[in-house]
Every structure is written in C-alpha cells, then in structure tokens.
Write an enzyme that holds these catalytic residues in place. Structure first.
Site, PDB file in Angstrom:
ATOM      1  N   GLU A 176      27.052 -42.760  28.161  1.00  0.00           N
ATOM      2  CA  GLU A 176      27.876 -42.029  27.275  1.00  0.00           C
ATOM      3  C   GLU A 176      28.532 -40.887  28.077  1.00  0.00           C
ATOM      4  O   GLU A 176      29.742 -40.749  27.852  1.00  0.00           O
ATOM      5  CB  GLU A 176      27.080 -41.312  26.315  1.00  0.00           C
ATOM      6  N   ARG A 211      26.855 -56.104  21.093  1.00  0.00           N
ATOM      7  CA  ARG A 211      26.230 -56.578  22.367  1.00  0.00           C
ATOM      8  C   ARG A 211      26.860 -58.189  22.344  1.00  0.00           C
ATOM      9  O   ARG A 211      27.603 -58.372  23.366  1.00  0.00           O
ATOM     10  CB  ARG A 211      25.066 -56.734  22.697  1.00  0.00           C
ATOM     11  N   GLU A 265      23.059 -54.198  16.867  1.00  0.00           N
ATOM     12  CA  GLU A 265      22.975 -54.710  18.212  1.00  0.00           C
ATOM     13  C   GLU A 265      23.494 -55.851  18.430  1.00  0.00           C
ATOM     14  O   GLU A 265      24.161 -56.114  19.263  1.00  0.00           O
ATOM     15  CB  GLU A 265      21.226 -54.592  18.787  1.00  0.00           C
ATOM     16  N   ASP A 308      26.423 -41.649  15.335  1.00  0.00           N
ATOM     17  CA  ASP A 308      27.617 -41.535  16.301  1.00  0.00           C
ATOM     18  C   ASP A 308      28.762 -42.368  16.367  1.00  0.00           C
ATOM     19  O   ASP A 308      29.871 -42.150  16.180  1.00  0.00           O
ATOM     20  CB  ASP A 308      26.975 -41.777  17.876  1.00  0.00           C
ATOM     21  N   THR A 337      31.821 -50.002  21.038  1.00  0.00           N
ATOM     22  CA  THR A 337      30.904 -48.911  21.516  1.00  0.00           C
ATOM     23  C   THR A 337      30.055 -49.514  22.513  1.00  0.00           C
ATOM     24  O   THR A 337      29.143 -48.720  23.009  1.00  0.00           O
ATOM     25  CB  THR A 337      30.181 -48.695  20.348  1.00  0.00           C
TER      26      THR A 337
END
Length: 565
Positions: free
Chosen positions: A450, A189, A185, A317, A534
């Site tokens: 998504e 981010r 994360e 993913d 992502t």
C-alpha cells in the site's frame, strides 16, 4: 558622387540594361543558362526539402509506433516519444536517468528471483513457502501467484516467463473445484489478473478463463438485497458468509468487484456481470449516510448496515477506492457521476477521521466505533494517499489543493511507518498516543504494497522525486530483511527481524509492480489509458465511443483482511 549615380553605361547598372546583352549574344546565352540552372536548383532544393520533411515525418511516426509497441511489450525506454506537430516540430529528445534505470533493473531482478523461486518450488500452486521450499494451495488451487504475476511479467518485458505462465493457464488452470472460495480474493486476484493479461496481450485464452471463473462466482449475488455473499463453492455454486461475520457480508468484499465485472461486460458484450456489481452500489446508495462512512458489516438479506467498525483499513478500504476508480473507468461521464459523488461524500467523512500527532505532526486516519474515534491506523489504509492524489484533480482548485496536501501528509506518515522500526519495514498497524508520534501495534510485515502504491501515484501526479527515494528505501529494506535464497518472506516481527514462511502472491502482483512503475516513465501503463484494480492489475479504460455501458475452515489470511487471530 553625382556623376557615378547618374551613369547608365558603366558600373553596376550596366548589367541591368537589356541592351547590354542584346549587343552581346554569348553573354545572353550565358545569362539564359544561369537562369535555367538557378531555376532547376531552386526547384530541386524545394523537392529535397519536401522529401526531407516527408522522411522526417515518416521517421517520427515510426518512432511513435515503435515506442508504443515497446511499451506495450513491457520494454521501457526513458525517452519522450516524438510528438507529431507539423507546425512546431521538435528534435527527438532522449532523456536517460541512470539512477532510475539502475533501480528499475534491481526491482526487475527481484521479480525474477521471486518468480524463479515460485517456479522451482511451487509451480502451479497458490503460494510459495520459501523457508520450507514447498507450495501451498491457500486459495483452493487456482494458481494464485502465477495468475497474479502474469501482468507484472508482461510489463517488465519478461516474455519467456510470461509465455510459460500463459501456457499453464491455457492447459492446466481448472476452476471446477469443490472449494469454498472467497468471492473478493478470487475476483481481485484471478479475474483481475486474467483480464489485465488479456488487455495487455490480446490473448483470448485469458478472457475465456476470466469468464469461466466469474460465471462460477455469480450465484453469490443471488440474495434478497443483491448484496453478495462473500464465499462460494466453485464446483457447486453454494454461497454463504463466513461464520465469524455472524451471517453478514463485508463492505470491502461486496463493493470491490465493480471494476472487474464492468470490464468483463465490456469485453464480452454480456451485461449480466456489470448489472450484478452495479446493483450493489444502488443498494448501498439507499443507506448511504451523510458522512459517506459505512460500517464494515452489511446484512445481505435486508441490505442494511450492521453496527460495526468504520475504517479505511481492513474490510472497509477498497470499497472507497472503487467508487473513485469506476468513475475513472467510465471516462468520468454522467453515467458514472454518482460514483464520484459518493466518493466525495466519503472523503468528507475521511477528513472527519483525520488527526495529527505531536510532536511531529504526522497525519493519520482514525477508526470509528459508534461515536468514538480510535487512534489506530492499518498499513492497509496507506492506499489512501494514492487514492486522494488520484481523485484530487476532479475538484475545484481550492479543494483540490486541500485533498492533495492531505495525500502528501498521509504519505509522509506511511513512509515513517517503515522508518521508525529497526528493520525499516512497517508493522501491520500503528497506534497514536498523546505526546507520541506513532507506535507499532501488530508487529508483523507480510510484504504489503500500500505505501509504495501511494508513492507511485504521488510521484506521477506531482513529479516530486522524493517519493522515488522513499520507495527505494523501502525496497532496500525488503532486500535486506525479506530476501532469502528461495524467494521472499515476510517478518513475524519488524522489531526483531524474525522471518515467516510465506511469499504472498500480492508481493509479485503489487509490491514489485508498483516499485517498478515508480522508477519507470509515466507513459508505462499511463493513467490516461489504464486504471488499476485493488490488486494492482491494470485494466484498459475503454473510450466512450467504444464503451458498451456495460480451503481452510479457519478465517483466511486474506489480501485485505489481515492474519487470522
């Protein structure tokens, strides 16, 4: 007839006889004057034409530069920039799409509403709780929403808001925290957000901060295999895995740092970041199965896969996403060919997991447990249509068409995740039963991006405006169900419309950004120049010639991991 044609002393022919002028000096002078005047007029015309063409060329160059500067500054014009072609110059064509203009402005206004709510009630904190009008430090106090929002503000041309956020990063963003952070994360981010802001603005404060936080993350890779631990204390550098994984590392968490770390090495000239991240791929190559499908748990000591679920949803993913995108980031050269090869192998595996429903023939991606398939698909897996569309052009014509068609079919399914609920917002996951198209499993919606991400890719790569219309439907559903006076909230139940109390940082970083780009010209953050991490943070693709080769104790409510049970 014969007489007229043979005469040399009358009619037209006399003016072509030199003797006519020699006998008439005044007329000779007049002829000379006319000749000189015509000569000057001809050369003056040529000079004017030359000056005109030179001026047109200069103006074209100015327009090209201005268009590029405006685009980089986040001011988006619905126009085709002048193409410099001296042999076939065309007039500047300005194409105004009032529908897209209006939609884009609505999305921009939504971003301002979300941002201003965060500024008012949660400034400097990780995330806003809009219902209670307060902030929460769900990521250890790293200003997650602020850092996640930087490039969205920049791209939308919200300069004052961007500058205020930039100043906070420079003056107040501090990573020396006794906090066990998620490596994944924090990378997608914070590192991604800072690097993207640096690439867009050129402001070195973002690069310095990105280097600082990444240096604090690096000890997580100090394992026997080089597969990283997924949590690390930012102040003390102690790394470990969360208890609920039984000591294993998570596939997506371990394989979703390559884009950011390679970019950081390129921009700093220090290869250590790239080496750490690429070593993970080398280790996974050693255990890569023939179908390219890895379980979600990897032992960080042995580097071997643990028996666990195979999925393109939560915890699997983005590993597959990054295989493709590192190949793009690396200019699709021989140096990164193995990423593409691994990705293509995994896409054959994805095909083996694909089924379609009755009666409506919705395609979906199953999960795999051992030798059996589970007819369940996460909304998180709706990134796959965009990924497939992005990678389709790397195949030969026949395979490319197959992959693109699958992308279109999966996008149709994901859009209908939204359309089949009373609120027109998608649940967290769906189940498919014989004779039934789809049914909501877990019924919350947390503002995930998504599906609109895939719609943006498919619109750009196919030109089909249906994807824009689908995205607009989804945006309107967010406006109707999730917007409140103090920001945006998710839904506890997409069937009843009951609201939660969280504005996820990725709503500003991804959902609104992808919607804005869906209604913008493809030249805005062009796929030729940028690759998205992502978390939707665009990283500039370094040309080949310039490429140096180089909390809380419970399970966190993570970007790709779903809610805690």
């Amino acid at each position: 007839m014969a007489r007229r044609s043979s005469s040399s002393s009358s009619g037209t022919w006399r003016y072509l006889n030199p003797a006519y002028y020699l006998k008439r000096p005044k007329r000779l002078a007049l002829l000379f004057f006319v000749f000189v005047a015509a000569t000057f007029a001809f050369w003056d015309r040529q000079s004017l034409v030359s000056e005109y063409e030179s001026e047109i060329s200069r103006l074209e160059d100015d327009i090209n530069r201005l268009h590029d500067q405006l685009r980089k500054a986040g001011v988006n014009l619905d126009e085709n920039p002048v193409v410099s072609n001296k042999n076939s110059r065309k007039d500047l064509v300005v194409e105004i799409d009032p529908v897209n203009n209006e939609r884009r402005e609505k999305v921009k206004e939504a971003m301002l509403h979300a941002w201003n709510s965060y500024v008012k009630y949660a400034w400097g904190m990780d995330e806003l709780q809009p219902q209670s009008k307060n902030g929460i430090n769900s990521f250890g106090g790293l200003g997650a929403t602020l850092v996640d929002s930087l490039d969205t503000l920049y791209i939308m041309g919200l300069k004052d808001e961007f500058q205020k956020a930039r100043d906070w990063v420079a003056e107040s963003l501090d990573f020396d925290k006794d906090y066990d952070a998620s490596v994944f994360e924090t990378t997608i981010r914070v590192v991604g957000g800072l690097l993207s802001s640096y690439d867009l603005s050129g402001d070195k404060v973002f690069l310095d901060k990105a280097k600082d936080i990444t240096d604090r993350l690096l000890p997580a890779w100090d394992t026997t295999s080089g597969i990283p631990y997924n949590r690390i204390n930012l102040a003390h550098g102690r790394a470990h895995n969360p208890g609920w994984t039984n000591g294993d590392s998570i596939l997506a968490d371990s394989g979703t740092e390559q884009l950011e770390f390679i970019a950081l090495s390129q921009r700093t000239g220090d290869p250590k970041y790239q080496q750490k991240a690429e070593n993970v791929i080398k280790q996974l190559q050693k255990i890569y199965p023939s179908d390219g499908l890895l379980p979600i748990y990897i032992n960080p000591h042995s580097g071997t896969a643990s028996y666990s679920t195979i999925t393109f949803g939560a915890m699997g993913d983005s590993f597959y996403e990054y295989l493709l995108k590192v190949w793009i980031q690396g200019n699709k050269t021989e140096h990164v060919k193995h990423y593409r090869q691994m990705w293509e192998t995994s896409m054959e595996g994805l095909l083996s997991l694909t089924k379609k429903t009755t009666p409506s023939n919705y395609y979906y991606i199953c999960e795999k447990n051992g030798g059996s398939l589970s007819d369940k698909m996460d909304e998180l897996a709706c990134f796959a249509p965009g990924m497939l569309a992005l990678g389709a052009s790397g195949y030969g014509p026949e395979k490319s068409e197959q992959i693109m068609n699958l992308a279109k079919e999966l996008a149709r399914t994901c859009y209908n995740f939204y359309q089949t609920t009373p609120t027109k917002l998608a649940g967290e996951n769906y189940f498919f039963h014989t004779g039934q198209d789809m049914g909501v499993g877990t019924s919350w919606n947390i503002l995930r991006p998504e599906t609109v991400e895939s719609l943006m890719y498919l619109w750009r790569l196919t030109g089909n405006k249906t994807y824009q219309d689908w995205g607009w439907d989804i945006f309107q559903a967010f406006e109707k169900n999730s917007r409140i006076e103090s920001g945006y909230v998710g839904l506890r139940d997409v069937n009843t419309g009951e609201k939660d109390n969280m504005m996820q940082s990725f709503f500003l970083a991804e959902t609104l950004k992808y919607l804005y780009l869906l209604f913008s010209p493809p030249s805005v953050i062009s796929f030729d120049e940028w690759v998205f991490n992502t978390e939707a943070h665009p990283l500039r693709i370094v040309p080949v010639s310039d490429n140096k080769g180089i909390g809380t104790p419970v399970r966190q409510f993570g970007r790709k991991q779903g809610k805690p049970e």
